[in-house]
Design an enzyme around this catalytic site. Structure first.
Site, short mmCIF file in Angstrom:
data_model
loop_
_atom_site.label_atom_id
_atom_site.label_comp_id
_atom_site.label_asym_id
_atom_site.label_seq_id
_atom_site.Cartn_x
_atom_site.Cartn_y
_atom_site.Cartn_z
N ASP A 186 0.86 -1.18 0.00
CA ASP A 186 0.00 0.00 0.00
C ASP A 186 0.89 1.23 0.00
O ASP A 186 1.68 1.44 0.93
CB ASP A 186 -0.90 0.01 1.23
CG ASP A 186 -1.80 1.23 1.27
OD1 ASP A 186 -2.71 1.33 0.43
OD2 ASP A 186 -1.56 2.11 2.13
N GLU A 270 -1.96 -1.40 -5.62
CA GLU A 270 -3.17 -0.71 -6.04
C GLU A 270 -2.95 -0.02 -7.38
O GLU A 270 -1.92 0.62 -7.58
CB GLU A 270 -3.58 0.33 -5.00
CG GLU A 270 -4.14 -0.24 -3.72
CD GLU A 270 -4.53 0.85 -2.75
OE1 GLU A 270 -5.66 0.84 -2.27
OE2 GLU A 270 -3.68 1.72 -2.49
N CYS A 322 -12.32 -4.65 6.51
CA CYS A 322 -11.48 -5.32 7.51
C CYS A 322 -10.81 -6.53 6.86
O CYS A 322 -11.48 -7.36 6.23
CB CYS A 322 -12.32 -5.76 8.71
SG CYS A 322 -11.37 -6.61 9.99
N CYS A 325 -12.23 -10.00 8.92
CA CYS A 325 -13.58 -10.52 8.79
C CYS A 325 -14.31 -9.99 7.57
O CYS A 325 -15.39 -10.49 7.24
CB CYS A 325 -14.39 -10.21 10.05
SG CYS A 325 -14.67 -8.43 10.32
N CYS A 340 -11.85 -2.64 14.01
CA CYS A 340 -13.04 -3.32 13.52
C CYS A 340 -14.00 -3.59 14.69
O CYS A 340 -13.63 -4.31 15.63
CB CYS A 340 -12.67 -4.62 12.82
SG CYS A 340 -14.11 -5.49 12.14
N CYS A 343 -14.97 -7.83 14.68
CA CYS A 343 -14.06 -8.86 15.19
C CYS A 343 -13.04 -8.32 16.19
O CYS A 343 -12.28 -9.10 16.78
CB CYS A 343 -13.34 -9.56 14.04
SG CYS A 343 -12.28 -8.46 13.07
N ASP A 350 -2.68 1.44 6.86
CA ASP A 350 -1.97 1.00 5.66
C ASP A 350 -1.69 -0.50 5.70
O ASP A 350 -1.70 -1.17 4.66
CB ASP A 350 -0.66 1.78 5.52
CG ASP A 350 -0.91 3.26 5.30
OD1 ASP A 350 -2.02 3.61 4.85
OD2 ASP A 350 0.01 4.06 5.57
#
Length: 399
Positions: A186, A270, A322, A325, A340, A343, A350
């Protein structure tokens, strides 16, 4: 194709002759562009034939080698072709209508107009510009390279002198030692990149570090009188300052990309629209200073050289979802920690995005069942060799 670059060692008269050849190249390119603007249905062959007419009409044009004149016409046609392509593809915004050039800095010779001496350290230009014999300063030995493989020679002017670029018809291959590691990266501004294992590479901030010196050089330039000798000296010092920043970026991009490729068997990143990102007036300078585009170019190049799949995935929701999950957690750009509520996982923003990027890459290459994954066309043209049975475990264990 490989490009070998050498600094040129010559005298003042030779440098002036190179400058004259560059100005002739600029003139021919602009004349060819004017012909295209005034005449409908012009193609590349017409522009190259027009070079012979220019040589008859202008005595200074005959000094430049005939194939170098054709190279100047090819530059005009490249700008025209790019404009046509943008129109066909209906590119949003400006289509890049060809413009006349005022700051040409290079001249390109094809197969004639130059010859390499047997020692491989000197090059002689035989056209009418009077460049003559120049010494090549560099670490690569051209004496061992067969002459038919040398396709073109380009003379280039930079702030710190003149350079020669030799285009050699060859392929570069690297032997990759399998490591069994796959990662997603990232790209960011706080850290240059964060991988799926949580490792980070610091952002070097080359322009930010040199900004104080560059501002001082800008002020010194603005105080000088126009068309004076001191102004030329100030412009040259300022240009050298920017050239140093450019070379620092290039060196950092190459070394970082090479380190990633040699230590992994698959890399995902990306597919960023950098041209759109720099429209943000608050982040444009930082994004340009990071030079993500140049880094990705070297990453794909080294991936192709080592036969390592480099996979581009869509950036949508990589920071919001996330990685543990799959729940979508909305957060603004200022929130740097992913928490999150479903979870309870807590990760750096990042790091969470890098894990999602890797998981998207696994789905992109089609890892299902127990079969071998095949890299898609947007990877690097190479076949991926990651085992599909490891996809779920790698997605949970990354980081």
């Amino acid at each position: 194709m490989l490009i070998y670059e050498y600094k040129l060692d010559g005298n003042t008269a030779q440098y002036s002759a190179i400058g004259e050849a560059i100005r002739i190249t600029q003139c021919i390119r602009n004349k060819c562009l004017r012909l295209w603007m005034d005449t409908r249905g012009i193609n590349r062959n017409d522009l190259q034939c027009y070079c012979a007419e220019l040589a008859k009409a202008y005595s200074f044009a005959t000094l430049l080698n005939s194939q170098a004149r054709q190279s100047a016409a090819d530059r005009a046609w490249a700008a025209i072709s790019r404009f046509y392509e943008h129109c066909r593809n209906q590119k949003p915004g400006k289509k890049g209508y060809p413009q006349f050039q005022h700051d040409c800095r290079s001249v390109e010779y094809k197969q004639t107009g130059w010859r390499l001496e047997p020692d491989g350290k000197h090059i002689i230009f035989t056209d009418g510009c009077g460049i003559g014999r120049l010494r090549l300063i560099g670490c690569r030995d051209l004496a061992t390279c067969p002459l038919p493989q040398m396709m073109r020679v380009r003379l280039l002017k930079r702030a710190d002198g003149y350079y020669a670029q030799v285009l050699v018809k060859a392929e570069r291959h690297g032997e990759h030692v399998p490591t069994g590691k796959q990662t997603g990266i990232d790209l960011g501004l706080k850290a240059f990149l964060t991988d799926a294992q949580g490792n980070t590479v610091a952002n070097p901030h080359h322009l930010r570090k040199a900004e104080r010196k560059l501002k001082r050089l800008h002020r010194r330039l603005s105080r000088t009188q126009k068309k004076s000798a001191n102004r030329k000296k100030a412009r040259k010092k300022l240009a050298k300052g920017y050239l140093k920043v450019q070379r620092q970026r290039e060196d950092f991009a190459r070394k970082t990309a090479n380190a990633l490729i040699t230590s992994h068997d698959l890399i995902a990143y990306e597919h960023l629209r950098i041209a759109n990102l720099v429209k943000n007036r608050k982040l444009a300078k930082s994004i340009s200073d990071a030079a993500w585009g140049r880094f990705l170019q070297w990453l794909k190049y080294y991936g192709s050289m080592h036969s390592i799949p480099v996979i581009a995935v869509e950036p949508a929701f990589t920071s919001q979802d996330c990685s543990a999950c799959g729940a979508r957690v909305k957060k603004s750009l200022s929130v740097r920690t992913h928490i999150c509520p479903s979870c309870g996982v807590v990760l750096d923003r990042d790091h969470n995005a890098a894990r999602n990027i890797l998981e998207k890459a696994y789905r992109t290459v089609g890892q299902t069942g127990t079969g071998e994954a095949q890299a898609p066309p947007n990877a690097s043209g190479q076949t991926a060799s990651t085992r599909s049975g490891r996809r779920a475990r790698a997605g949970k264990r990354a980081g």
